[in-house]
Design a protein around this motif. Structure first.
Motif, PDB file in Angstrom:
ATOM      1  N   LYS A 123      43.934   1.390  18.864  1.00 56.29           N
ATOM      2  CA  LYS A 123      43.805   2.148  18.261  1.00 56.29           C
ATOM      3  C   LYS A 123      43.351   3.668  18.406  1.00 56.29           C
ATOM      4  O   LYS A 123      44.583   4.702  17.789  1.00 56.29           O
ATOM      5  CB  LYS A 123      42.291   2.750  17.652  1.00 56.29           C
ATOM      6  N   HIS A 124      43.569   3.895  19.856  1.00 51.19           N
ATOM      7  CA  HIS A 124      43.777   5.575  20.385  1.00 51.19           C
ATOM      8  C   HIS A 124      44.976   5.406  20.241  1.00 51.19           C
ATOM      9  O   HIS A 124      45.966   6.561  19.491  1.00 51.19           O
ATOM     10  CB  HIS A 124      43.050   6.398  21.467  1.00 51.19           C
TER      11      HIS A 124
ATOM     12  N   LEU B 227      47.850   8.521  17.462  1.00 49.98           N
ATOM     13  CA  LEU B 227      48.755   9.548  18.457  1.00 49.98           C
ATOM     14  C   LEU B 227      49.853   9.408  17.403  1.00 49.98           C
ATOM     15  O   LEU B 227      50.482  10.293  17.199  1.00 49.98           O
ATOM     16  CB  LEU B 227      48.359   9.175  20.365  1.00 49.98           C
ATOM     17  N   ILE B 228      50.430   7.638  17.279  1.00 44.99           N
ATOM     18  CA  ILE B 228      52.035   7.599  17.452  1.00 44.99           C
ATOM     19  C   ILE B 228      52.053   8.035  15.325  1.00 44.99           C
ATOM     20  O   ILE B 228      52.614   8.719  15.181  1.00 44.99           O
ATOM     21  CB  ILE B 228      51.677   6.269  17.121  1.00 44.99           C
TER      22      ILE B 228
ATOM     23  N   GLY C 215      51.588  -1.514  10.337  1.00 41.87           N
ATOM     24  CA  GLY C 215      50.490  -0.901   9.836  1.00 41.87           C
ATOM     25  C   GLY C 215      51.299   1.055   9.507  1.00 41.87           C
ATOM     26  O   GLY C 215      50.181   1.567   9.189  1.00 41.87           O
ATOM     27  N   PHE C 216      52.381   0.553   9.452  1.00 41.23           N
ATOM     28  CA  PHE C 216      52.862   1.835   9.399  1.00 41.23           C
ATOM     29  C   PHE C 216      53.870   1.863   8.210  1.00 41.23           C
ATOM     30  O   PHE C 216      55.540   2.456   8.162  1.00 41.23           O
ATOM     31  CB  PHE C 216      53.871   2.405  11.039  1.00 41.23           C
TER      32      PHE C 216
ATOM     33  N   LYS D 163      47.187  -1.550  28.863  1.00 42.30           N
ATOM     34  CA  LYS D 163      46.231  -1.290  29.927  1.00 42.30           C
ATOM     35  C   LYS D 163      45.325  -3.011  29.218  1.00 42.30           C
ATOM     36  O   LYS D 163      44.691  -3.159  30.175  1.00 42.30           O
ATOM     37  CB  LYS D 163      45.925  -0.673  30.024  1.00 42.30           C
ATOM     38  N   SER D 164      45.020  -2.806  28.057  1.00 39.44           N
ATOM     39  CA  SER D 164      43.969  -3.286  27.976  1.00 39.44           C
ATOM     40  C   SER D 164      44.747  -5.207  27.640  1.00 39.44           C
ATOM     41  O   SER D 164      45.389  -5.423  27.603  1.00 39.44           O
ATOM     42  CB  SER D 164      43.946  -3.440  26.181  1.00 39.44           C
TER      43      SER D 164
END
Length: 121
Positions: free
Chosen positions: A90-91, A95-96, A42-43, A81-82
């Protein structure tokens, strides 16, 4: 270069994780690519990389950019953690993205400062 408080976040991880991720970042800083470093989806290509270190059943990640020839910018380090899949939450992706923009600003400021001083590296 550390963006935001990524260095402090890394230092909060278990020592073995600090060593593993720190070594991968050092390899990048020296112009190489650690065997475990992979482009972050995605980047747009290989300019934003991720290294994952599994320790004691937990996954720790470091995300950095090598888009600039004279600096590696550490964008985010976190413990995933997921338990659902391997996809970056997504969060964390948002942030990235924000920190990647900040890295571009910092890099432009550094270039302008170097040019002002006549120090073109």
């Amino acid at each position: 270069m550390w963006i935001a408080h990524t260095r402090q976040e890394l230092k909060s991880f278990p020592e073995d994780v600090q060593d593993g991720l720190g070594y991968a970042l050092q390899v990048a800083q020296e112009g190489g690519k650690h065997a475990d470093a992979k482009p972050l989806k995605g980047f747009g290509g290989a300019g934003v990389l991720e290294v994952v270190d599994d320790f004691d059943g937990d996954a720790y990640r470091a995300v950095y950019t090598v888009r600039y020839s004279d600096a590696v910018y550490v964008l985010h380090v976190f413990q995933k953690k997921s338990k659902k899949g391997i996809e970056t939450p997504k969060h964390d992706v948002e942030l990235i993205r924000q920190r990647l923009k900040r890295a571009a600003e910092i890099h432009a400021e550094r270039i302008a400062e170097s040019e002002k001083k006549g120090d073109l590296r």
